[in-house]
Design a protein around this motif. Structure first.
Motif, PDB file in Angstrom:
ATOM      1  N   ARG A 174       0.970  -1.999  54.176  1.00  0.00           N
ATOM      2  CA  ARG A 174       2.646  -1.946  54.197  1.00  0.00           C
ATOM      3  C   ARG A 174       2.833  -3.325  54.876  1.00  0.00           C
ATOM      4  N   ALA A 175       2.319  -3.635  56.083  1.00  0.00           N
ATOM      5  CA  ALA A 175       2.581  -4.846  57.228  1.00  0.00           C
ATOM      6  C   ALA A 175       1.959  -5.915  56.681  1.00  0.00           C
ATOM      7  N   GLY A 235       1.291  -6.424  67.059  1.00  0.00           N
ATOM      8  CA  GLY A 235       2.631  -6.256  67.894  1.00  0.00           C
ATOM      9  C   GLY A 235       2.835  -5.126  69.229  1.00  0.00           C
ATOM     10  N   ASP A 236       1.714  -4.710  69.614  1.00  0.00           N
ATOM     11  CA  ASP A 236       1.570  -3.506  70.660  1.00  0.00           C
ATOM     12  C   ASP A 236       2.100  -4.000  71.939  1.00  0.00           C
ATOM     13  N   GLU A 237       1.307  -5.431  72.275  1.00  0.00           N
ATOM     14  CA  GLU A 237       1.645  -5.994  73.560  1.00  0.00           C
ATOM     15  C   GLU A 237       1.967  -7.271  73.302  1.00  0.00           C
ATOM     16  N   SER A 261      -5.351   7.702  57.483  1.00  0.00           N
ATOM     17  CA  SER A 261      -4.845   7.220  56.367  1.00  0.00           C
ATOM     18  C   SER A 261      -3.646   6.777  56.614  1.00  0.00           C
ATOM     19  N   TRP A 262      -2.687   7.285  57.797  1.00  0.00           N
ATOM     20  CA  TRP A 262      -1.341   6.622  58.188  1.00  0.00           C
ATOM     21  C   TRP A 262      -1.749   4.967  58.485  1.00  0.00           C
ATOM     22  N   VAL A 280       2.544  -0.620  62.908  1.00  0.00           N
ATOM     23  CA  VAL A 280       1.477   0.045  63.324  1.00  0.00           C
ATOM     24  C   VAL A 280       0.582  -0.767  64.133  1.00  0.00           C
ATOM     25  N   GLY A 281       0.087  -0.164  65.048  1.00  0.00           N
ATOM     26  CA  GLY A 281      -1.020  -0.797  66.091  1.00  0.00           C
ATOM     27  C   GLY A 281      -1.871   0.173  66.901  1.00  0.00           C
ATOM     28  N   PRO A 282      -3.039  -0.303  67.184  1.00  0.00           N
ATOM     29  CA  PRO A 282      -3.912   0.882  67.819  1.00  0.00           C
ATOM     30  C   PRO A 282      -3.359   1.677  69.047  1.00  0.00           C
TER      31      PRO A 282
END
Length: 520
Positions: A343-344, A142-144, A335-336, A304-306
């Protein structure tokens, strides 16, 4: 992910000449509209007008407010009794970006037509399009996302492709008009077939497309100096014009800003679920990660996403935050990434790709942050990208320095992967034993203690048994120093020693040793 369309399919930029002055620019614009054929192509006027409006975004005139150039051009055309002026005003009546400019263009057109200039035959068709399908593709994180909307006029169709960046609130980074939208859609489908665990494609409602497109453009235009593609100004006006043909934008889900308690709860959950050695440093960095998520994506702070993590690391490099322990950034961020991916519900493939990219970003962060840092001595090349940082953290704890002094001899650049050279580094950390070692009088309790510490360092290096590193991390969370942690581990190992049948030989039961370590 499908980005902006290949250049071969994008509408080609017209060669509007550079003007030495505002009046020169206005004359060039009228000349271009005077050259419009009596029966232009279905979208020629829309595209030409959008090019003209886009030029105003790049024009900076001393002592002239930039947002007044449109009104000045309209007033300039109103004074000209020519078909070119009528054509320009008929286009701006629809394509101008503000309601004030569109109204001014309509009034000016009436003035020009009242002087006997005929209205262009195509005037009623400007900006009038039928809405086709709307598709959205992007990375699984979901970053882009690329938003494709198809618009038609008669038998002809064009696609509007918008690149949305959700690491910056869903703003539009680029706009392109596509001549063959069906081919772009085919490429999107092909990418999903080839890489379905990393790329997603969905057909969306035009009302949702309207919301994403317009809110994304507004977010970009609100920035003082937005980072956008070169086509963004060219197709800005046409995007807003065609968007008005879409159904009313759907309502965005209400966003409630996270409270301080919610942020703290997320940090506490993360720390409870992960195994990080320095609790204080981990809490500080995790708090910054949560705050970053709340700022850039309040609707979903823990997504989360790169690219989202890359932006976070950029903020650290830019000095937006001051950290107590910068060495903790890499293990905490990795770790995050793992924790938020789980979690996703991301797939193993998507999680592995995420960790690989984040590890690469962290390498860039570390190299920029400390150009002299080199971890190659702690790796043997067999580690995967997501394992490397954990291996380095463990082995650097076991062997923090590669140089030492024993007696009068200085030893530098020792190889920590060599057990004999590791032993020298352990000895070097205990100068109180150097004299007796040199006299070959080193035995008894002190000799046993040093041998056991060497064994602990070897176990940490090889991660065998793995419970040694787990126990060390648990002790570090109690704010013990490295020396205190090693002392505790040596005591545990010493407590498991038993004599063997061979003289002066000691051994221990591995299962009992593991159980004792687990109790720490």
């Amino acid at each position: 992910m499908v980005g902006m369309s290949p250049v071969s399919r994008a509408r080609k930029k017209s060669s509007l000449p550079a003007a030495p002055s505002v009046n020169g620019l206005f004359k060039d614009v009228l000349r271009d509209f005077s050259a419009v054929a009596a029966e232009p192509g279905p979208f020629d006027i829309d595209l030409l007008a959008s090019e003209v409006v886009g030029q105003w975004r790049d024009v900076v005139v001393e002592d002239e407010p930039e947002n007044q150039l449109g009104l000045e051009l309209i007033a300039f055309a109103q004074r000209k009794i020519t078909p070119g002026a009528a054509a320009l005003l008929a286009a701006l009546k629809v394509l101008a970006e503000s309601e004030e400019e569109r109204s001014a263009a309509a009034e000016a057109l009436d003035v020009v037509l009242g002087r006997g200039i005929p209205e262009p035959e195509w005037a009623a068709e400007v900006g009038q399009v039928s809405v086709g399908e709307c598709w959205r593709t992007g990375d699984v994180y979901g970053d882009e996302s690329s938003l494709l909307c198809v618009f038609s006029r008669g038998d002809h169709s064009l696609g509007l492709l918008a690149l949305l960046d959700f690491t910056e609130g869903g703003r539009v980074r680029d706009l392109v008009v596509i001549e063959e939208p069906h081919e772009v859609l085919a490429e999107m489908r092909s990418q999903v077939e080839e890489d379905g665990e990393l790329v997603v494609l969905e057909k969306i409602e035009p009302a949702d497309a309207h919301r994403l497109l317009v809110s994304g453009i507004e977010a970009t235009d609100a920035l003082d100096e937005p980072d956008v593609g070169e086509d963004y100004p060219r197709f800005h006006a046409i995007a807003l014009t065609w968007a008005r043909s879409l159904p009313e934008p759907s309502a965005a889900a209400p966003v409630a800003e996270w409270t301080a308690a919610q942020r703290e709860e997320a940090v506490t959950r993360f720390l409870a679920d992960t195994n990080l050695p320095d609790a204080d440093a981990a809490r500080e960095i995790a708090t910054l990660l949560v705050d970053h998520g709340c700022r850039v994506e309040p609707a979903n702070p823990l997504r989360v996403g790169p690219e989202k993590l890359a932006r976070f690391l950029e903020s650290l490099l830019d000095g937006e935050y001051e950290l107590e322990d910068e060495d903790a950034v890499a293990p905490v961020v990795l770790s995050w990434a793992s924790w938020t991916a789980a979690r996703a519900g991301l797939s193993e493939v998507a999680t592995a790709a995420l960790l690989e990219e984040v590890t690469e970003y962290l390498g860039e962060y570390l190299s920029d942050d400390d150009e002299d840092e080199d971890f190659s001595d702690y790796l043997d090349g067999t580690e995967s990208a997501d394992e490397a940082l954990e291996v380095v953290a463990r082995r650097r704890f076991a062997v923090p320095d590669l140089s030492t002094v024993i007696g009068d001899e200085e030893l530098t650049d020792l190889d920590p992967g060599d057990p004999e050279q590791r032993r020298l580094l352990v000895i070097g950390a205990h100068p109180e034993y150097h004299e007796s070692l040199a006299a070959e009088e080193f035995d008894g309790a002190d000799g046993l203690r040093l041998a056991l510490e060497t064994s602990i360092v070897d176990q940490l290096w090889d991660d065998e048994p793995a419970e040694v590193w787990t126990a060390a991390q648990n002790l570090l969370r109690q704010d013990l120093s490295r020396e205190d942690v090693l002392d505790r581990l040596v005591t545990v190992l010493e407590g498991q020693l038993t004599e063997t049948e061979e003289e002066d030989q000691l051994d221990y039961d591995l299962d009992a040793y593991r159980a004792a370590l687990a109790e720490i």
